[in-house]
Motif scaffolding. Structure first.
Motif, PDB file in Angstrom:
ATOM      1  N   GLU A 141       0.831  -1.207   0.000  1.00 25.12           N
ATOM      2  CA  GLU A 141       0.000   0.000   0.000  1.00 25.12           C
ATOM      3  C   GLU A 141       0.867   1.261   0.000  1.00 25.12           C
ATOM      4  OE1 GLU A 141      -2.774   0.519   3.229  1.00 25.12           O
ATOM      5  OE2 GLU A 141      -4.020   1.827   2.011  1.00 25.12           O
ATOM      6  N   THR A 142       1.934   1.236   0.764  1.00 27.35           N
ATOM      7  CA  THR A 142       2.840   2.388   0.844  1.00 27.35           C
ATOM      8  C   THR A 142       3.523   2.627  -0.497  1.00 27.35           C
ATOM      9  OG1 THR A 142       3.224   1.889   3.185  1.00 27.35           O
ATOM     10  CG2 THR A 142       4.818   3.356   2.108  1.00 27.35           C
ATOM     11  N   MET A 143       3.991   1.546  -1.134  1.00 25.00           N
ATOM     12  CA  MET A 143       4.633   1.655  -2.455  1.00 25.00           C
ATOM     13  C   MET A 143       3.672   2.276  -3.469  1.00 25.00           C
ATOM     14  SD  MET A 143       6.037  -1.481  -4.854  1.00 25.00           S
ATOM     15  CE  MET A 143       4.505  -2.415  -4.771  1.00 25.00           C
ATOM     16  N   ARG A 144       2.434   1.817  -3.461  1.00 22.33           N
ATOM     17  CA  ARG A 144       1.447   2.315  -4.429  1.00 22.33           C
ATOM     18  C   ARG A 144       1.060   3.759  -4.143  1.00 22.33           C
ATOM     19  NH1 ARG A 144      -2.204  -3.217  -4.643  1.00 22.33           N
ATOM     20  NH2 ARG A 144      -0.876  -4.294  -6.154  1.00 22.33           N
ATOM     21  N   ALA A 145       1.039   4.130  -2.875  1.00 22.88           N
ATOM     22  CA  ALA A 145       0.616   5.485  -2.497  1.00 22.88           C
ATOM     23  C   ALA A 145       1.662   6.531  -2.859  1.00 22.88           C
ATOM     24  CB  ALA A 145       0.336   5.536  -1.000  1.00 22.88           C
ATOM     25  N   GLU A 146       2.939   6.133  -2.848  1.00 22.47           N
ATOM     26  CA  GLU A 146       3.993   7.157  -3.028  1.00 22.47           C
ATOM     27  C   GLU A 146       3.944   7.895  -4.368  1.00 22.47           C
ATOM     28  OE1 GLU A 146       6.083   8.616  -1.092  1.00 22.47           O
ATOM     29  OE2 GLU A 146       5.477   7.560   0.700  1.00 22.47           O
ATOM     30  N   GLY A 205       5.727   4.327  -5.972  1.00 23.23           N
ATOM     31  CA  GLY A 205       7.045   3.796  -6.289  1.00 23.23           C
ATOM     32  C   GLY A 205       6.874   2.475  -6.995  1.00 23.23           C
ATOM     33  N   VAL A 206       7.960   1.936  -7.534  1.00 24.68           N
ATOM     34  CA  VAL A 206       7.892   0.651  -8.233  1.00 24.68           C
ATOM     35  C   VAL A 206       8.505  -0.466  -7.392  1.00 24.68           C
ATOM     36  CG1 VAL A 206       7.747   1.578 -10.567  1.00 24.68           C
ATOM     37  CG2 VAL A 206       9.995   1.205  -9.510  1.00 24.68           C
ATOM     38  N   GLY A 207       8.984  -0.102  -6.204  1.00 24.82           N
ATOM     39  CA  GLY A 207       9.552  -1.107  -5.324  1.00 24.82           C
ATOM     40  C   GLY A 207       9.728  -0.516  -3.938  1.00 24.82           C
ATOM     41  N   LEU A 208       9.861  -1.389  -2.954  1.00 22.80           N
ATOM     42  CA  LEU A 208      10.085  -0.924  -1.583  1.00 22.80           C
ATOM     43  C   LEU A 208      10.742  -2.057  -0.800  1.00 22.80           C
ATOM     44  CD1 LEU A 208       9.364   1.675   0.094  1.00 22.80           C
ATOM     45  CD2 LEU A 208       7.369   0.428   0.925  1.00 22.80           C
ATOM     46  N   GLY A 243      15.846   6.659  -8.893  1.00 23.41           N
ATOM     47  CA  GLY A 243      15.537   7.500  -7.755  1.00 23.41           C
ATOM     48  C   GLY A 243      15.254   6.592  -6.584  1.00 23.41           C
ATOM     49  N   CYS A 244      14.998   7.180  -5.423  1.00 27.10           N
ATOM     50  CA  CYS A 244      14.748   6.363  -4.239  1.00 27.10           C
ATOM     51  C   CYS A 244      13.824   7.143  -3.309  1.00 27.10           C
ATOM     52  CB  CYS A 244      16.073   6.056  -3.546  1.00 27.10           C
ATOM     53  SG  CYS A 244      15.890   5.029  -2.080  1.00 27.10           S
ATOM     54  N   LEU A 245      12.787   6.499  -2.823  1.00 24.33           N
ATOM     55  CA  LEU A 245      11.856   7.172  -1.911  1.00 24.33           C
ATOM     56  C   LEU A 245      12.559   7.627  -0.641  1.00 24.33           C
ATOM     57  CD1 LEU A 245       8.732   4.839  -2.229  1.00 24.33           C
ATOM     58  CD2 LEU A 245       9.066   7.081  -3.282  1.00 24.33           C
ATOM     59  N   SER A 246      13.682   6.982  -0.323  1.00 28.17           N
ATOM     60  CA  SER A 246      14.428   7.352   0.881  1.00 28.17           C
ATOM     61  C   SER A 246      15.415   8.489   0.631  1.00 28.17           C
ATOM     62  CB  SER A 246      15.171   6.134   1.441  1.00 28.17           C
ATOM     63  OG  SER A 246      14.231   5.166   1.871  1.00 28.17           O
ATOM     64  N   ILE A 247      15.535   8.905  -0.650  1.00 26.76           N
ATOM     65  CA  ILE A 247      16.407  10.033  -0.988  1.00 26.76           C
ATOM     66  C   ILE A 247      15.585  10.992  -1.852  1.00 26.76           C
ATOM     67  CG2 ILE A 247      18.677  10.717  -1.899  1.00 26.76           C
ATOM     68  CD1 ILE A 247      19.520   7.780  -1.675  1.00 26.76           C
ATOM     69  N   GLU A 289       8.636  16.128  -7.796  1.00 28.93           N
ATOM     70  CA  GLU A 289       8.493  14.688  -7.610  1.00 28.93           C
ATOM     71  C   GLU A 289       7.845  13.997  -8.803  1.00 28.93           C
ATOM     72  OE1 GLU A 289       9.388  12.299  -4.961  1.00 28.93           O
ATOM     73  OE2 GLU A 289      10.806  13.908  -5.198  1.00 28.93           O
ATOM     74  N   ALA A 290       7.033  14.725  -9.545  1.00 28.85           N
ATOM     75  CA  ALA A 290       6.405  14.125 -10.732  1.00 28.85           C
ATOM     76  C   ALA A 290       7.482  13.745 -11.747  1.00 28.85           C
ATOM     77  CB  ALA A 290       5.420  15.102 -11.346  1.00 28.85           C
ATOM     78  N   GLU A 291       8.473  14.609 -11.864  1.00 27.70           N
ATOM     79  CA  GLU A 291       9.574  14.349 -12.793  1.00 27.70           C
ATOM     80  C   GLU A 291      10.365  13.124 -12.336  1.00 27.70           C
ATOM     81  OE1 GLU A 291      13.712  16.445 -14.331  1.00 27.70           O
ATOM     82  OE2 GLU A 291      12.303  17.628 -13.154  1.00 27.70           O
ATOM     83  N   ARG A 292      10.578  13.043 -11.031  1.00 23.78           N
ATOM     84  CA  ARG A 292      11.289  11.902 -10.474  1.00 23.78           C
ATOM     85  C   ARG A 292      10.548  10.607 -10.770  1.00 23.78           C
ATOM     86  NH1 ARG A 292      10.874   8.208  -6.782  1.00 23.78           N
ATOM     87  NH2 ARG A 292       8.854   8.981  -6.111  1.00 23.78           N
ATOM     88  N   ALA A 293       9.255  10.622 -10.530  1.00 22.40           N
ATOM     89  CA  ALA A 293       8.446   9.418 -10.709  1.00 22.40           C
ATOM     90  C   ALA A 293       8.454   8.984 -12.182  1.00 22.40           C
ATOM     91  CB  ALA A 293       7.020   9.673 -10.240  1.00 22.40           C
TER      92      ALA A 293
END
Ligand code: ZN
Length: 178
Positions: free
Chosen positions: A43-48, A50-53, A102-106, A168-172
């Motif tokens: 759920e967290t991956m989908r909400a961000e 992201g493609v992985g977690l 990219g990385c959700l943690s960075i 963040e849209a560009e990052r995604a």
């Protein structure tokens, strides 16, 4: 996860939190606690989005990853969800490819990282059953990025070419990774 139990979006741990630098522990128990963690991670991956977690990214030092990405060869197909405990790269091609991650943690940064083009990953599914994934291209990249997290490695450790993104849209849009 029992029916009716609410899933939860968990907070993402960000660099330089030292949790991200630890080697995660092997998953030994596949009980309800793990099932809840897996569902929360998805759920967290989908909400961000992201493609992985990886579990350390939500502050849990376990060797557990979730990946959701479509195969390069079938862009029209729905993305496939992979849940893997104790993943190990058992084969990696010597042929590599440079791609932008990219990385959700960075948050706010992306970079060029060289990764194996094709890999085989062995591990266990959410119930502890052995599983194997053959991945190529971006999917292989995502698995390598997530497995790095389990060993305390971040993409910024693997490249000198890191830059800031404006939004963040560009990052995604521009990146693989989580
Ligand atoms: Zn990451």
């Amino acid at each position: 996860m029992f029916k009716g139990e609410a899933m939860a979006i968990r907070e993402i741990v960000t660099h330089p939190n030292e949790i991200l630098r630890r080697k995660a522990h092997k998953v030994e128990s596949f009980g309800n606690e793990l099932q809840v963690l897996i569902d929360d991670m998805v759920e967290t991956m989908r909400a961000e989005p992201g493609v992985g977690l990886a579990a350390p990214q939500v502050g849990v030092p376990l060797r557990l990853i979730v990946v959701e990405y479509g195969e390069d060869e079938h862009p029209e197909a729905a993305p496939k969800l992979y849940v893997m405990a104790n993943p190990e790269i058992s084969k990696a091609s010597t042929e590599t490819e440079v791609g932008v991650e990219g990385c959700l943690s960075i948050p706010g940064f992306i970079g060029e990282v060289e990764r194996s083009l094709e890999i085989v990953v062995r591990g266990q599914n959410r119930h502890g059953k052995a599983m194997k994934v053959k991945a190529k291209g971006w999917l292989a990249r995502i698995f390598q990025h997530e497995i790095d997290h389990l060993n305390g490695i971040l993409f910024i450790d693997r490249t000198d070419k890191v830059w800031k993104v404006e939004d963040e849209a560009e990052r995604a849009q521009a990146t693989a990774g989580d």
